[in-house]
Design an enzyme around this catalytic site. Sequence first.
Site, PDB file in Angstrom:
ATOM      1  N   ARG A   1      -1.548 -18.261  -2.950  1.00 23.81           N
ATOM      2  CA  ARG A   1      -0.675 -18.523  -1.800  1.00 23.81           C
ATOM      3  C   ARG A   1      -1.072 -19.835  -1.135  1.00 23.81           C
ATOM      4  O   ARG A   1      -2.219 -20.251  -1.216  1.00 23.81           O
ATOM      5  CB  ARG A   1      -0.751 -17.354  -0.797  1.00 23.81           C
ATOM      6  CG  ARG A   1      -0.244 -16.044  -1.407  1.00 23.81           C
ATOM      7  CD  ARG A   1      -0.317 -14.891  -0.417  1.00 23.81           C
ATOM      8  NE  ARG A   1       0.484 -15.074   0.769  1.00 23.81           N
ATOM      9  CZ  ARG A   1       1.788 -14.807   0.871  1.00 23.81           C
ATOM     10  NH1 ARG A   1       2.445 -14.354  -0.191  1.00 23.81           N
ATOM     11  NH2 ARG A   1       2.431 -14.995   2.002  1.00 23.81           N
TER      12      ARG A   1
ATOM     13  N   GLY B   1       9.397 -22.508  15.113  1.00 24.84           N
ATOM     14  CA  GLY B   1       8.707 -23.356  16.090  1.00 24.84           C
ATOM     15  C   GLY B   1       8.113 -24.601  15.464  1.00 24.84           C
ATOM     16  O   GLY B   1       7.668 -24.571  14.308  1.00 24.84           O
TER      17      GLY B   1
ATOM     18  N   HIS C   1     -22.991  16.072   2.929  1.00 24.60           N
ATOM     19  CA  HIS C   1     -22.838  16.545   1.555  1.00 24.60           C
ATOM     20  C   HIS C   1     -21.716  17.567   1.491  1.00 24.60           C
ATOM     21  O   HIS C   1     -21.625  18.414   2.364  1.00 24.60           O
ATOM     22  CB  HIS C   1     -24.138  17.193   1.072  1.00 24.60           C
ATOM     23  CG  HIS C   1     -24.021  17.788  -0.296  1.00 24.60           C
ATOM     24  ND1 HIS C   1     -23.989  17.002  -1.426  1.00 24.60           N
ATOM     25  CD2 HIS C   1     -23.879  19.076  -0.704  1.00 24.60           C
ATOM     26  CE1 HIS C   1     -23.849  17.793  -2.486  1.00 24.60           C
ATOM     27  NE2 HIS C   1     -23.783  19.053  -2.067  1.00 24.60           N
TER      28      HIS C   1
ATOM     29  N   LYS D   1       0.830  -1.218   0.000  1.00 24.01           N
ATOM     30  CA  LYS D   1       0.000   0.000   0.000  1.00 24.01           C
ATOM     31  C   LYS D   1       0.858   1.260   0.000  1.00 24.01           C
ATOM     32  O   LYS D   1       0.469   2.290  -0.559  1.00 24.01           O
ATOM     33  CB  LYS D   1      -0.963   0.007   1.192  1.00 24.01           C
ATOM     34  CG  LYS D   1      -2.313  -0.582   0.836  1.00 24.01           C
ATOM     35  CD  LYS D   1      -2.373  -2.094   0.827  1.00 24.01           C
ATOM     36  CE  LYS D   1      -2.510  -2.750  -0.480  1.00 24.01           C
ATOM     37  NZ  LYS D   1      -2.540  -4.225  -0.404  1.00 24.01           N
TER      38      LYS D   1
ATOM     39  N   GLY E   1      -0.773 -14.406 -13.415  1.00 28.05           N
ATOM     40  CA  GLY E   1      -1.829 -14.405 -12.397  1.00 28.05           C
ATOM     41  C   GLY E   1      -2.494 -13.044 -12.330  1.00 28.05           C
ATOM     42  O   GLY E   1      -1.844 -12.049 -12.006  1.00 28.05           O
TER      43      GLY E   1
ATOM     44  N   ALA F   1       2.280 -14.475  -9.493  1.00 34.55           N
ATOM     45  CA  ALA F   1       1.285 -14.200  -8.437  1.00 34.55           C
ATOM     46  C   ALA F   1       0.063 -15.067  -8.688  1.00 34.55           C
ATOM     47  O   ALA F   1      -0.995 -14.602  -9.089  1.00 34.55           O
ATOM     48  CB  ALA F   1       0.918 -12.717  -8.456  1.00 34.55           C
TER      49      ALA F   1
ATOM     50  N   ALA G   1      -5.632 -10.021   6.236  1.00 39.44           N
ATOM     51  CA  ALA G   1      -5.050  -9.672   7.526  1.00 39.44           C
ATOM     52  C   ALA G   1      -6.124  -9.472   8.592  1.00 39.44           C
ATOM     53  O   ALA G   1      -5.980  -9.952   9.731  1.00 39.44           O
ATOM     54  CB  ALA G   1      -4.218  -8.403   7.361  1.00 39.44           C
TER      55      ALA G   1
ATOM     56  N   ILE H   1      -2.949  -9.832  -6.072  1.00 44.66           N
ATOM     57  CA  ILE H   1      -1.563  -9.340  -6.090  1.00 44.66           C
ATOM     58  C   ILE H   1      -1.187  -8.884  -7.497  1.00 44.66           C
ATOM     59  O   ILE H   1      -0.600  -7.814  -7.674  1.00 44.66           O
ATOM     60  CB  ILE H   1      -0.592 -10.437  -5.593  1.00 44.66           C
ATOM     61  CG1 ILE H   1      -0.843 -10.698  -4.101  1.00 44.66           C
ATOM     62  CG2 ILE H   1       0.870 -10.049  -5.839  1.00 44.66           C
ATOM     63  CD1 ILE H   1       0.025 -11.774  -3.490  1.00 44.66           C
TER      64      ILE H   1
ATOM     65  N   GLY I   1      -4.907 -12.104 -10.266  1.00 45.59           N
ATOM     66  CA  GLY I   1      -5.683 -12.010  -9.022  1.00 45.59           C
ATOM     67  C   GLY I   1      -5.355 -10.722  -8.291  1.00 45.59           C
ATOM     68  O   GLY I   1      -4.954  -9.725  -8.912  1.00 45.59           O
TER      69      GLY I   1
END
Length: 471
Positions: free
Chosen positions: A278, A121, A450, A57, A187, A275, A326, A191, A189
């Site tokens: 994912r 992890g 307005h 962004k 792609g 892209a 997100a 992205i 989409g």
Amino acid sequence: MQRYDVAIIGAGPGGYVAAIRCAQLGLSTICIDNMRDQNGDPSLGGVCLNVGCIPSKALLDSSEQFYSAKHHLTDHGVKCSGVELDLATMMARKNNIVKTLTGGIETLFMKNKVTWMHGLGRLIANNQVEVVLEDNSTKVVGAVNIIIATGSTPTAHEDIVVDGDRIVDSTGALAFDEVPKRLAVIGGGVIGLELGSVWSRLGSKVVILNRGKKLLSRIEQTVAKEAHRLLQKQGVDIRLGATIKEVKVTKKQVAVVYKDEEGEQKLQVDRVLVATGRQPNTAGLNAEAVGLNIDEKGYIEVDEHCHTNLPNVYAVGDVVRGPMLAHKASEEGVSVAEQIAGQSGHVNYQTIPWVIYTSPEIAWVGKTSQQLEDEGVDFREGVFPFKANGRAHAMNETDGMVKILSDAKYDRILGVHILGPHASELIAEVVVAMEFNASAEDIARTVHAHPTLSEAMHEAALAVDKRTIHI
Ligand code: FAD
Ligand code: NAI
């Protein structure tokens, strides 16, 4: 071994928000994450802050400023000459924004007393997480509850090798050091359209190669078709029904061979952005050994409350079913934290807004008319174009429309679709309205200031009842 109330794997918007909410609710919380920034330093915030929502962004806004200075300001009577791009400064600005925000999460962790550990992890028996630290040593963390929030990575292709230089994924396309003269985007989409627009505005000749025969086939088709037309008008070359045959780096360029309805086609470009979707990050979690159920697409199986099949083990965000967004990840994180604390956490999946940050923006919530038709729902629709909105004229941004779909009998709002300036902000009004089960009549009877873009929402609601004022 230290034992916590909650151990969270992943510090993206799912994990870090869950960690803060757990700590707010008095639970001792540790968050384990392995993300590094461009300099190789540990960095909180996951994909969203480091290589996703925020940097993309930042570049969208910067590229819009550049494009506007070059092409639109003269319409406002502002003469600009010698407008030049300083890509290094643009990228440095983006990097600073990322650093400020990722550092902000570190501060929030400190403020809320969330322990943070940098490392990879994986689950081991008895609700423990084994963490591989920087020096390759391991540490075991015990927890009463575990939240997995390991997010997603770009879908890999057997036949396209992302080398991070000439052939990149979204992370690479957020950090080009020069504007590619010709950029192929594989792609069409979210992205592909967002980053394709960025580089197009900065001067690239962008060709989008999409496998599907329709652009944005799952969104409201009136919006998709108009967005397609506008993007083409802006110079983005969109080619549909393209099956990629070969992507090969040559001495100076990349040769792309694809097949469409007219046969085999060849393109020579400077760079390629891949892209094509994912995939969830579950590979290194040791899921099979601990008996964690993963579905055939690699997502962790969860119920509607984000419970996995293992007791006290939850999963949220991109690693589970639902949209890879997100805000969806964060709301699931909050919901799980509240459930662990004995409250009744909840996410309303029917009112999750979507935004595609093209210019103009595309935003929607709820069902499309195609979905309602397929479900046999009787509905009414109201459409209002921005070309009949005073503020849009003042801004010189009159492309697009608002479309409201409501139940034919009860008038309850079932879906809202916007293509237009600040659609990302306008959608919030109807998300709240839908949370309260509002009718189109409720929006129609609400006073809108307005002159604002929100009057287009008001008029679209009036249009549902065929009583618009300004058209
Ligand atoms: P992530 O943000 O992916 O975070 C997961 C974290 O876990 C990462 O830090 C990862 O390194 C870490 N991790 C993974 N495995 C392990 C492990 N075993 N041990 C330790 N740590 C681990 N969404 C929007 O809503 N709006 C947008 O405008 C938007 N723009 C985007 C632009 C781009 C270019 C991209 C790529 C994505 C964008 N998204 C956007 C999607 C959004 O980034 C994701 O939906 C969101 O980040 C998912 O959050 P998450 O917490 O589930 O996972
Ligand atoms: P996507 O699923 O949005 O789009 C992938 C596109 O690639 C589709 O149009 C598909 O037809 C096409 N495709 C797939 N395989 C192909 C192939 N082999 N050749 C040519 N075309 C092919 O995936 P994308 O754009 O990678 O984004 C992933 C996700 O990230 C999004 O779905 C979204 O959840 C999230 N995101 C959200 C943003 C936002 O909220 N504004 C911004 C960016 C990403």
